[in-house]
Design an enzyme around this catalytic site. Structure first.
Site, mmCIF file in Angstrom:
data_model
loop_
_atom_site.group_PDB
_atom_site.id
_atom_site.type_symbol
_atom_site.label_atom_id
_atom_site.label_comp_id
_atom_site.label_asym_id
_atom_site.label_seq_id
_atom_site.Cartn_x
_atom_site.Cartn_y
_atom_site.Cartn_z
ATOM 1 N N TYR A 48 0.811 -1.215 0.000
ATOM 2 C CA TYR A 48 0.000 0.000 0.000
ATOM 3 C C TYR A 48 0.848 1.270 0.000
ATOM 4 C CZ TYR A 48 -3.657 -3.260 1.633
ATOM 5 O OH TYR A 48 -4.522 -4.306 1.785
ATOM 6 N N HIS A 99 0.770 -11.749 2.143
ATOM 7 C CA HIS A 99 -0.293 -11.035 1.431
ATOM 8 C C HIS A 99 -1.014 -11.920 0.411
ATOM 9 C CE1 HIS A 99 -1.380 -6.643 0.173
ATOM 10 N NE2 HIS A 99 -2.428 -7.438 0.091
#
Length: 264
Positions: A48, A99
Site C-alpha cells: 500500500y 499477502h
C-alpha cells in the site's frame, strides 16, 4: 466493541479500518479520526506504500496494527518486516500476514517458516495469511505444524468463498473480509436496499453488520470522516436471521473482483 479470540489465544478487534488506496500523505489523518471514533484495529501492507502515514496516525497509540508481506520478499521476510516496522515506528506488529500465496513463485512455505520465527522473536505477536486457499493452508501447516491465526480473503455478499470459510473454520482460523462491501453495485442491490430501509440503516452498514453477524473480522476502508463514522455505527445495526439468510443467498461463485490466488 467485540473482540475475536484467535487460535494463539490473543484477542483481536472484530471491526477494523482498512487503508488500501489511501495515500501516505492522507492516511495519518484518517487513522487518527478512526481512533477518535473508537476503531482499535488498523490494516495496512507493504504494497500500500502508506505504512509511514499509518504509523504517524497511530503514534503513541496501542491500537492493533496489521501489515503484510509482499511477493518479492517471500525469501526475505525478516528484512521486509524490519522495513515495515521502521516505517510504522514500532518495535512489533500485532499481526503479520503473507499477502498472497503467489504459488508461481514457489516460496510461500519458506515465507511461512520465516513468519513463525518472527513470532517467536516477538516482532509479530500473531501471524497469518491472506488470500490462501485450502491447498495453500495445508501446505504451510504440513510443513511447520503452525496454523495461521487469520486468513484475510475477498469476501462480500456476492462472493462469499464458502469453501475457504469452511477450511478456515475447520482449522480454527479467523476469516477476515477484505473488500467487504463489494463494488458499488452491491450497495445498490434491491435486496440490500430493502433491508437497509427496514432497519433504518445505510446499505453499507447493513453489509458490515452482516459480516459481523457471520463472525467474520471486517476491515472496510473509509477515506473521510463521514464514511468512518458510518462504518463504526454499523456495530449498532441488528439483523434478523431472515435478513442474514437473504444476504447469504446473494452469493455468486463467479463474483470475484480481485485476482485469483491460484494465478497470482
Amino acid at each position: 466493541m467485540t473482540d475475536l479470540t484467535l487460535n494463539d489465544g490473543r484477542m483481536m478487534p472484530q471491526l477494523g479500518l482498512g487503508t488500501y488506496q489511501i495515500p501516505d500523505g492522507h492516511v495519518a489523518a484518517v487513522v487518527r479520526a478512526g481512533l477518535d471514533l473508537g476503531f482499535r484495529l488498523v490494516d495496512t501492507a507493504a504494497l500500500y506504500h502508506n505504512e509511514r502515514g499509518v504509523g504517524e496516525g497511530l503514534a503513541h497509540d496501542d491500537a492493533w496494527v496489521t501489515t503484510k508481506l509482499w511477493h518479492d520478499s517471500h525469501g526475505a521476510a525478516a528484512a521486509a518486516l524490519d522495513d515495515s516496522l521502521a516505517l510504522l515506528g514500532r518495535d512489533h506488529v500485532d499481526l503479520y500476514l503473507i499477502h498472497w500465496p503467489h504459488p508461481s513463485g514457489g516460496r510461500f512455505v519458506d515465507a511461512w517458516k520465516a513468519l513463525v520465527e518472527l513470532r517467536e522473536r516477538g516482532l509479530a505477536r500473531s501471524i497469518g495469511v491472506s488470500n490462501f486457499l485450502p491447498e495453500h493452508l495445508d501446505a504451510i501447516v504440513d510443513a511447520t505444524g503452525v496454523t495461521p491465526a487469520v486468513n484475510q480473503i475477498e469476501l462480500h455478499p456476492t462472493f462469499q468463498q464458502r469453501d475457504v470459510q469452511k477450511a478456515n473454520a475447520e482449522r480454527g482460523i479467523v476469516t477476515q473480509s477484505w473488500s467487504p462491501l463489494g463494488q458499488g453495485a452491491t450497495l445498490k442491490d434491491e435486496r440490500i436496499v430493502r433491508i437497509a430501509q427496514s432497519v433504518n440503516a445505510t446499505p453499507a452498514q447493513v453489509i458490515i453488520a452482516w459480516h459481523l453477524a457471520k463472525g467474520f473480522s471486517v476491515i472496510p476502508k473509509a477515506g473521510d470522516l463521514d464514511h468512518l463514522a458510518s462504518n463504526w455505527a454499523a456495530r449498532q445495526v441488528s439483523l434478523s436471521e431472515e435478513q442474514v439468510a437473504a444476504i447469504d443467498a446473494m452469493d455468486d461463485p463467479d463474483g470475484r473482483m480481485g485476482p485469483d490466488p491460484r494465478e497470482m
